[in-house]
Design a protein around this motif. Structure first.
Motif, short mmCIF file in Angstrom:
data_model
loop_
_atom_site.label_atom_id
_atom_site.label_comp_id
_atom_site.label_asym_id
_atom_site.label_seq_id
_atom_site.Cartn_x
_atom_site.Cartn_y
_atom_site.Cartn_z
N SER A 9 0.84 -1.19 0.00
CA SER A 9 0.00 0.00 0.00
C SER A 9 0.88 1.24 0.00
O SER A 9 1.93 1.27 0.63
CB SER A 9 -0.89 0.00 1.25
OG SER A 9 -1.91 0.95 1.14
N GLU A 31 -11.92 0.93 -4.70
CA GLU A 31 -12.99 0.77 -3.73
C GLU A 31 -12.39 0.49 -2.37
O GLU A 31 -11.25 0.00 -2.28
CB GLU A 31 -13.92 -0.37 -4.14
CG GLU A 31 -13.23 -1.72 -4.17
CD GLU A 31 -14.09 -2.83 -4.76
OE1 GLU A 31 -15.18 -2.53 -5.25
OE2 GLU A 31 -13.63 -3.99 -4.73
N PRO A 32 -13.10 0.78 -1.28
CA PRO A 32 -12.57 0.47 0.04
C PRO A 32 -12.39 -1.04 0.21
O PRO A 32 -13.24 -1.83 -0.19
CB PRO A 32 -13.64 0.99 1.00
CG PRO A 32 -14.40 2.00 0.22
CD PRO A 32 -14.37 1.51 -1.20
N ARG A 33 -11.27 -1.41 0.77
CA ARG A 33 -10.99 -2.83 1.03
C ARG A 33 -11.81 -3.32 2.21
O ARG A 33 -12.26 -4.47 2.23
CB ARG A 33 -9.50 -3.00 1.30
CG ARG A 33 -9.08 -4.42 1.46
CD ARG A 33 -7.58 -4.53 1.53
NE ARG A 33 -7.20 -5.92 1.67
CZ ARG A 33 -5.98 -6.33 1.61
NH1 ARG A 33 -5.00 -5.47 1.39
NH2 ARG A 33 -5.70 -7.60 1.76
N TYR A 34 -11.95 -2.48 3.21
CA TYR A 34 -12.73 -2.75 4.42
C TYR A 34 -13.62 -1.54 4.67
O TYR A 34 -13.48 -0.51 4.03
CB TYR A 34 -11.82 -2.94 5.64
CG TYR A 34 -10.74 -3.97 5.46
CD1 TYR A 34 -11.05 -5.33 5.42
CD2 TYR A 34 -9.41 -3.60 5.33
CE1 TYR A 34 -10.06 -6.29 5.26
CE2 TYR A 34 -8.41 -4.55 5.16
CZ TYR A 34 -8.75 -5.89 5.13
OH TYR A 34 -7.77 -6.82 4.96
N GLU A 35 -14.49 -1.65 5.64
CA GLU A 35 -15.31 -0.51 6.05
C GLU A 35 -14.39 0.64 6.46
O GLU A 35 -13.52 0.45 7.33
CB GLU A 35 -16.22 -0.91 7.21
CG GLU A 35 -17.20 0.16 7.63
CD GLU A 35 -18.26 0.42 6.57
OE1 GLU A 35 -18.74 1.57 6.53
OE2 GLU A 35 -18.59 -0.49 5.79
N GLU A 37 -12.72 3.77 8.27
CA GLU A 37 -12.74 4.34 9.62
C GLU A 37 -12.66 5.85 9.47
O GLU A 37 -12.27 6.35 8.41
CB GLU A 37 -11.56 3.80 10.43
CG GLU A 37 -11.63 2.29 10.61
CD GLU A 37 -10.41 1.73 11.33
OE1 GLU A 37 -9.76 2.49 12.08
OE2 GLU A 37 -10.12 0.54 11.15
N VAL A 41 -8.48 4.56 5.72
CA VAL A 41 -9.15 3.69 4.77
C VAL A 41 -8.10 3.12 3.83
O VAL A 41 -7.14 3.81 3.47
CB VAL A 41 -10.27 4.41 3.98
CG1 VAL A 41 -9.74 5.52 3.11
CG2 VAL A 41 -11.09 3.43 3.16
N GLN A 44 -8.54 -0.28 -2.72
CA GLN A 44 -7.94 -1.30 -3.58
C GLN A 44 -8.52 -1.21 -4.98
O GLN A 44 -9.65 -0.76 -5.16
CB GLN A 44 -8.19 -2.69 -3.01
CG GLN A 44 -9.64 -3.09 -3.01
CD GLN A 44 -9.88 -4.45 -2.39
OE1 GLN A 44 -8.97 -5.07 -1.85
NE2 GLN A 44 -11.10 -4.93 -2.45
N ASN A 52 -2.45 -1.03 -3.37
CA ASN A 52 -3.48 -0.34 -2.60
C ASN A 52 -3.05 1.11 -2.39
O ASN A 52 -1.86 1.44 -2.41
CB ASN A 52 -3.65 -0.98 -1.22
CG ASN A 52 -4.18 -2.39 -1.31
OD1 ASN A 52 -5.05 -2.70 -2.11
ND2 ASN A 52 -3.67 -3.26 -0.47
N SER A 54 -3.70 3.83 0.62
CA SER A 54 -4.27 4.03 1.95
C SER A 54 -4.28 5.51 2.27
O SER A 54 -3.32 6.23 2.00
CB SER A 54 -3.46 3.27 3.00
OG SER A 54 -3.51 1.88 2.75
#
Length: 123
Positions: A9, A31-35, A37, A41, A44, A52, A54
C-alpha cells in the motif's frame, strides 16, 4: 533476494478521509478494502491489479516539491486531466516544467498532495 517483499500500500496523509476517499475512488476506480474508519481507509483496485492506496488522517501539509509522489499513466492525458480537475484536483502552476516538450502534467488532490498524469500510450 527480496524474500517476497513487495509494496502492499502507498499511504497518503489527508486532512479529510471521506473527501479524499471520494476523490481517489473516482479518480482511480478503486474501492474500500474494508469498512472505512474516520481516520483511515485502504483503497484497492476493483479489478485486483495494482497497489493499494491508503488514506491516513494527518495534520501535516504536503510539501510543495514532495520526495515521493504518484505517477498516473494514461493513453489519453488531456481527457484524464480534465476528468480529474472536474473531480476536485487542481493544476500545480508553480511546477518547474522543462522548456522542451514534456509528457507529464502536475496536479494536486483536494488536500494538496501532488501527483503527475503521464502521457503513456498503451503497450
Amino acid at each position: 533476494m527480496t524474500r517476497g517483499l513487495r509494496i502492499g500500500s502507498i499511504v497518503v496523509n489527508v486532512s479529510d478521509v471521506p473527501r479524499a476517499m471520494a476523490f481517489w475512488t473516482q479518480a482511480l476506480g478503486y474501492e474500500p478494502r474494508y469498512e472505512p474508519e474516520p481516520d483511515w481507509v485502504i483503497l484497492q483496485p476493483r479489478d485486483g491489479g495494482g497497489p493499494n492506496l491508503s488514506l491516513n488522517l494527518g495534520e501535516t501539509r504536503p510539501e510543495p516539491f514532495p520526495h515521493v509522489h504518484l505517477d498516473l499513466y494514461t493513453p489519453d492525458q488531456d481527457s484524464e486531466v480534465e476528468r480529474l480537475l472536474q473531480l476536485g484536483a487542481s493544476r500545480v502552476e508553480d511546477w518547474p516544467y522543462p522548456e522542451e516538450p514534456h509528457d507529464f502534467v502536475v496536479l494536486a488532490d483536494p488536500d494538496g498532495n501532488r501527483f503527475c498524469v503521464i502521457d503513456a500510450p498503451e503497450g
